[in-house]
Scaffold this active site. Structure first.
Site, PDB file in Angstrom:
ATOM      1  N   GLU A 164       2.914  -0.212   5.140  1.00 17.30           N
ATOM      2  CA  GLU A 164       2.335   1.158   4.955  1.00 17.30           C
ATOM      3  C   GLU A 164       2.038   1.583   6.293  1.00 17.30           C
ATOM      4  O   GLU A 164       0.764   2.053   6.452  1.00 17.30           O
ATOM      5  CB  GLU A 164       1.137   0.806   4.075  1.00 17.30           C
ATOM      6  CG  GLU A 164       1.505   0.513   2.779  1.00 17.30           C
ATOM      7  CD  GLU A 164       0.294   0.666   1.382  1.00 17.30           C
ATOM      8  OE1 GLU A 164      -0.862   0.771   2.019  1.00 17.30           O
ATOM      9  OE2 GLU A 164       0.711   0.444   0.349  1.00 17.30           O
TER      10      GLU A 164
ATOM     11  N   GLU B 169       5.914  -2.415  -4.058  1.00 17.10           N
ATOM     12  CA  GLU B 169       4.724  -2.887  -4.737  1.00 17.10           C
ATOM     13  C   GLU B 169       4.587  -1.861  -5.617  1.00 17.10           C
ATOM     14  O   GLU B 169       4.798  -0.579  -5.383  1.00 17.10           O
ATOM     15  CB  GLU B 169       3.666  -2.509  -3.725  1.00 17.10           C
ATOM     16  CG  GLU B 169       3.423  -3.654  -2.717  1.00 17.10           C
ATOM     17  CD  GLU B 169       1.980  -3.440  -1.853  1.00 17.10           C
ATOM     18  OE1 GLU B 169       1.363  -2.833  -2.181  1.00 17.10           O
ATOM     19  OE2 GLU B 169       1.996  -4.001  -0.687  1.00 17.10           O
TER      20      GLU B 169
END
Length: 264
Positions: free
Chosen positions: A70, A219
């Site tokens: 991220e 995810e």
């Protein structure tokens, strides 16, 4: 439905040993704070590969080395921006080390969050954030395209739903299948929010000239608890999301490896 892939946030030796002899495909990670060193030193990249891949490779099905996690969500400091610049160089060094050791079946990548996309609705309007599109995403998709890898993505339908609960049906977000949305530009019809979010990234990549890189979900989930300002974050909705996602995966495995223009 048995798990076929496992994503590790490091290269935990105990877990890698436990997975030895199984058919589970494993993703290991170079953590964010390690990226600058790997990007600047081939020797350090070689050491990472030696310690985290070669020691386990013949017994454990390591198939992906993810560089960071991220990255686009960290953008407030000069150090964050340096991380962006180091991302693809670090990937190149890891890939070079793998090749020099005769390993060609391990792919590289990085899983950004959905905040890397500036516009997601309607999906056909998808585009990357202006601060990363040319400087980070373009080199990234060039690397992924040249190495036949995937665009990994952390995608959470809860967040866009919770920000617009009056505009997005909860059933649409939880795969309950009694609501459809048709993109007015493309005519594509979506039966759930996850597909809609993923396709917005496909359109964003098309705007950069790369339309054939498959997505892989790194995810996804629904929160099982939350603060008072986080509606519908509860165990029931989390279980509903997970169960319906698994059903979707059984009917269409491409939900986990998601190819361009594949709308279910």
């Amino acid at each position: 439905m048995r798990a076929g892939h496992v994503k590790l946030y490091n290269a935990n030796p105990e877990i890698l040993k436990l997975l030895s002899g199984t058919k589970v495909q494993v993703s290991i990670m170079v953590q964010n704070h390690e990226i600058p060193g790997v990007a600047s030193s081939q020797a350090l990249a070689d050491k990472r590969v030696r310690n985290n891949v070669l020691l386990y490779y013949h017994g454990t099905m390591i198939r992906f080395v993810l560089i960071g996690n991220e990255f686009s969500s960290y953008n407030s400091t000069d150090r964050d921006h340096q991380l962006w610049r180091d991302l693809v160089p670090a990937m190149c060094r890891i890939k070079s080390s793998l090749r020099s050791n005769g390993i060609h079946n391990i792919k590289g990548g990085t899983p950004p969050a959905m905040d890397v996309v500036e516009s997601t609705f309607p999906p056909s309007s998808g585009r990357f954030r202006s601060d990363v599109a040319e400087s980070v995403i373009m080199p990234l998709v060039r690397f992924l395209n040249s190495t036949w890898s995937h665009f990994f993505l952390d995608v959470y339908p809860y967040f866009p739903w919770s920000q617009n609960p009056g505009d997005i049906s909860l059933d649409f977000a939880l795969f309950r299948g009694n609501f459809n949305y048709t993109d007015p530009t493309t005519g594509l019809t979506y039966t759930n929010l996850l597909d809609q979010m993923l396709n917005s990234l496909i359109f964003a990549m098309e705007r950069l000239g790369y339309s054939n890189i498959p997505l892989l979900i790194a995810e996804t989930r629904w929160p099982n608890s939350g603060d008072i300002e986080e509606p519908r974050a509860n165990i029931y909705n989390a279980a509903t999301y997970n169960c319906n996602l698994i059903k979707k995966g059984k009917l269409s495995p491409s939900v986990f490896i998601w190819f361009p223009s594949s709308v279910n």
